[in-house]
Design a protein around this motif. Structure first.
Motif, PDB file in Angstrom:
ATOM      1  N   PHE A   1       0.834  -1.208   0.000  1.00 38.19           N
ATOM      2  CA  PHE A   1       0.000   0.000   0.000  1.00 38.19           C
ATOM      3  C   PHE A   1       0.867   1.256   0.000  1.00 38.19           C
ATOM      4  N   ALA A   2       1.922   1.266   0.833  1.00 37.13           N
ATOM      5  CA  ALA A   2       2.802   2.435   0.881  1.00 37.13           C
ATOM      6  C   ALA A   2       3.474   2.651  -0.478  1.00 37.13           C
ATOM      7  N   ARG A   3       3.861   1.556  -1.120  1.00 40.57           N
ATOM      8  CA  ARG A   3       4.509   1.696  -2.443  1.00 40.57           C
ATOM      9  C   ARG A   3       3.527   2.266  -3.471  1.00 40.57           C
ATOM     10  N   LEU A   4       2.271   1.833  -3.371  1.00 37.29           N
ATOM     11  CA  LEU A   4       1.237   2.353  -4.278  1.00 37.29           C
ATOM     12  C   LEU A   4       1.047   3.857  -4.056  1.00 37.29           C
ATOM     13  N   ALA A   5       0.945   4.239  -2.772  1.00 44.38           N
ATOM     14  CA  ALA A   5       0.708   5.646  -2.429  1.00 44.38           C
ATOM     15  C   ALA A   5       1.889   6.521  -2.855  1.00 44.38           C
TER      16      ALA A   5
ATOM     17  N   HIS B   1     -11.056   2.942  -2.342  1.00 44.78           N
ATOM     18  CA  HIS B   1      -9.907   3.825  -2.069  1.00 44.78           C
ATOM     19  C   HIS B   1     -10.000   4.538  -0.720  1.00 44.78           C
ATOM     20  N   PHE B   2     -11.103   4.379  -0.042  1.00 41.70           N
ATOM     21  CA  PHE B   2     -11.306   4.842   1.334  1.00 41.70           C
ATOM     22  C   PHE B   2     -10.800   6.269   1.552  1.00 41.70           C
ATOM     23  N   ARG B   3      -9.763   6.473   2.350  1.00 38.80           N
ATOM     24  CA  ARG B   3      -9.342   7.842   2.697  1.00 38.80           C
ATOM     25  C   ARG B   3      -8.334   8.420   1.714  1.00 38.80           C
ATOM     26  N   ASN B   4      -7.983   7.662   0.672  1.00 36.21           N
ATOM     27  CA  ASN B   4      -6.841   8.068  -0.158  1.00 36.21           C
ATOM     28  C   ASN B   4      -7.117   8.088  -1.659  1.00 36.21           C
ATOM     29  N   GLY B   5      -8.380   8.216  -2.024  1.00 33.74           N
ATOM     30  CA  GLY B   5      -8.706   8.118  -3.457  1.00 33.74           C
ATOM     31  C   GLY B   5      -8.157   9.262  -4.292  1.00 33.74           C
ATOM     32  N   ILE B   6      -8.023  10.434  -3.703  1.00 30.39           N
ATOM     33  CA  ILE B   6      -7.472  11.551  -4.481  1.00 30.39           C
ATOM     34  C   ILE B   6      -5.980  11.279  -4.684  1.00 30.39           C
ATOM     35  N   LEU B   7      -5.294  10.972  -3.594  1.00 30.53           N
ATOM     36  CA  LEU B   7      -3.869  10.632  -3.698  1.00 30.53           C
ATOM     37  C   LEU B   7      -3.642   9.504  -4.716  1.00 30.53           C
ATOM     38  N   LEU B   8      -4.483   8.478  -4.667  1.00 27.44           N
ATOM     39  CA  LEU B   8      -4.225   7.268  -5.462  1.00 27.44           C
ATOM     40  C   LEU B   8      -4.754   7.329  -6.894  1.00 27.44           C
ATOM     41  N   ALA B   9      -5.412   8.406  -7.279  1.00 28.49           N
ATOM     42  CA  ALA B   9      -6.040   8.433  -8.613  1.00 28.49           C
ATOM     43  C   ALA B   9      -5.032   8.259  -9.760  1.00 28.49           C
ATOM     44  N   PRO B  10      -3.917   9.001  -9.767  1.00 26.96           N
ATOM     45  CA  PRO B  10      -3.025   8.842 -10.932  1.00 26.96           C
ATOM     46  C   PRO B  10      -2.467   7.428 -11.090  1.00 26.96           C
ATOM     47  N   ILE B  11      -2.090   6.792  -9.995  1.00 23.62           N
ATOM     48  CA  ILE B  11      -1.511   5.443 -10.130  1.00 23.62           C
ATOM     49  C   ILE B  11      -2.610   4.427 -10.447  1.00 23.62           C
ATOM     50  N   THR B  12      -3.800   4.625  -9.878  1.00 15.01           N
ATOM     51  CA  THR B  12      -4.907   3.723 -10.202  1.00 15.01           C
ATOM     52  C   THR B  12      -5.194   3.777 -11.698  1.00 15.01           C
ATOM     53  N   ALA B  13      -5.260   4.990 -12.239  1.00 16.59           N
ATOM     54  CA  ALA B  13      -5.572   5.155 -13.666  1.00 16.59           C
ATOM     55  C   ALA B  13      -4.510   4.470 -14.522  1.00 16.59           C
ATOM     56  N   ARG B  14      -3.272   4.616 -14.121  1.00 18.09           N
ATOM     57  CA  ARG B  14      -2.194   4.014 -14.904  1.00 18.09           C
ATOM     58  C   ARG B  14      -2.252   2.478 -14.850  1.00 18.09           C
ATOM     59  N   LEU B  15      -2.399   1.935 -13.628  1.00 16.31           N
ATOM     60  CA  LEU B  15      -2.398   0.474 -13.474  1.00 16.31           C
ATOM     61  C   LEU B  15      -3.602  -0.168 -14.154  1.00 16.31           C
ATOM     62  N   MET B  16      -4.778   0.460 -14.005  1.00 18.35           N
ATOM     63  CA  MET B  16      -5.974  -0.121 -14.618  1.00 18.35           C
ATOM     64  C   MET B  16      -5.867  -0.068 -16.147  1.00 18.35           C
TER      65      MET B  16
END
Ligand code: FAD
Length: 366
Positions: A57-61, A324-339
């Motif tokens: 999770f930390a690596r993703l963030a 994405h619970f409390r971190n969806g804004i933070l995680l949006a760019p990497i989520t978009a890339r991975l998906m």
């Protein structure tokens, strides 16, 4: 390849943008307007350092945090939208023992500019902080932005890259034939596609139940306050029991509760009183500021508090990006890339095993 995206929050819009850039034909279906739910309700903090940096999770963030400077510049170039990306840093008031322990434990201190502040140094950096605060950690690398603008920028960028954004379109069901998703139904009309990405935030489980999929996503309500912050009192974000993020547009965003309250769309006396009490304790002069607005939103939460990312097992062409619970804004760019890597047939470039949807697949008891 035609990809149908259910949900026009930050996750749906960011992924639609990356998919369109990768050459897919993309159609987003959003029952309200882009960013109408959690993605607009958020505070926009981009704070990836947690208790450990040695987890998937930390690596993703961290990977997502590192993408942000490029994303902000690219969205501004494409759409002209300034997302108020602030990189001044965040102050975490703490006890003396906590300060030493946490600062020593935090790896990446150099990249994040982690500093221990003691005694008068605390107020020298941020004069509005209560004189009772004698110890703090300053993390220069904890940033924030205006998430309402970010989701609109992603939505506009997706459209400019060729995606179709259908707002006011409720998706009532997914059509699975054999072992493959073929279509979705919106307003009684069937729309066919080669793949479906479910990015419906806290509502994601609703569409999966009829196809027998045991995805568990629940809402976790968060209440927020914006104070009118002109002239500004704070320069930095302050994060104690409540957090306060000063936005360039003149609001001080104060948040947030985390509550198990179903989909009750209400700000409560207790929620708002608790936030204001915690904020005024840290920054006493806030008591003078007018309340500009209050609101709430529903974080998508999975029982292990981790995001749910990847293909749904047993249904070809069906992908999930939620939780994405409390971190969806933070995680949006990497989520978009991975998906996008996944949906276009590649392999995701990060370790995904902790996030795979197959942890929700019902298996017969042995
Ligand atoms: C108060 C609060 C503060 C937060 N602060 C932060 C923060 O500081 N930093 C951070 O990184 N994260 C923060 N978050 C978390 C973040 O907001 C979420 O994790 C993120 O917005 C989730 O994005 P999403 O696109 O999955 O969901 P949403 O933004 O909720 O989008 C889902 C969309 O799907 C649509 N939809 C649902 N069902 C259907 C259907 N059947 N048909 C069509 N459309 C449908 C909804 O209308 C909605 O627009 C906060 C959240 C809250 C509530």
């Amino acid at each position: 390849m035609k990809v149908l995206v259910v949900g026009g929050g930050i996750i749906g819009c960011a992924t639609a943008y990356e998919l369109a850039k990768a050459g897919c034909q993309v159609a987003v279906f959003e029952r309200a307007t882009a960013g109408a739910e959690a993605s607009s309700a958020a505070a926009g903090l981009l704070a990836p350092l947690g208790e450990s940096t040695d987890t998937n999770f930390a690596r993703l963030a961290l990977a997502s945090w590192r993408l942000y400077p490029g994303v902000v510049a690219e969205l501004q170039r494409r759409t002209g939208i300034d997302v108020e990306y602030v990189t001044r840093g965040t102050i975490y008031p703490m006890s003396a023992t906590q300060t030493r322990r946490d600062a020593d434990a935090w790896a990446l201190n150099k990249e994040f500019g982690v500093e221990v502040l003691e005694g008068a140094d605390v107020q020298a950096l941020e004069p509005a902080l209560s004189p009772k605060i004698r110890h703090a950690i300053f993390v220069k690398g904890d940033h924030w932005l205006n998430n309402q603008r970010l989701v609109l920028a992603y939505a506009q960028a997706a459209v400019s890259a060729g995606a179709e954004l259908n707002t006011g379109c409720n998706v009532s069901r997914l059509v699975v034939e054999g072992s493959r998703v073929r279509a979705l139904v919106t307003d009684g009309e069937r729309v066919d596609g080669d793949a479906v990405l479910l990015a419906a935030g806290a509502w994601s489980a609703e569409l999966m139940a009829p196809i027998g999929a045991g995805l568990r996503i629940e809402p976790r309500r968060g209440q927020m306050i914006a104070l009118a912050h002109v002239p500004p009192i704070l320069t930095y974000c302050v994060h104690g029991e409540a957090y306060m993020a000063p936005r360039p547009s003149g609001e001080l965003v104060v948040g947030a509760t985390v509550e198990r309250a179903g989909f009750q769309r209400a700000v409560t006396a207790e929620g708002i009183a608790g936030l204001l009490r915690a904020a005024i304790e840290l920054v006493p002069s806030l008591r003078e500021l007018p309340i500009a607005r209050t609101w709430c939103g529903f974080r998508p939460w999975a029982p292990d508090s981790l995001p749910v990312l990847g293909p749904w097992p047993g249904v070809d062409g069906l992908f999930v990006a939620t939780g994405h619970f409390r971190n969806g804004i933070l995680l949006a760019p990497i989520t978009a890339r991975l998906m996008t890597e996944w949906i276009t047939g590649g392999q995701p470039s990060l370790a995904m095993k902790d996030f795979l949807p197959d942890r929700f697949v019902r298996r017969p008891a042995r």
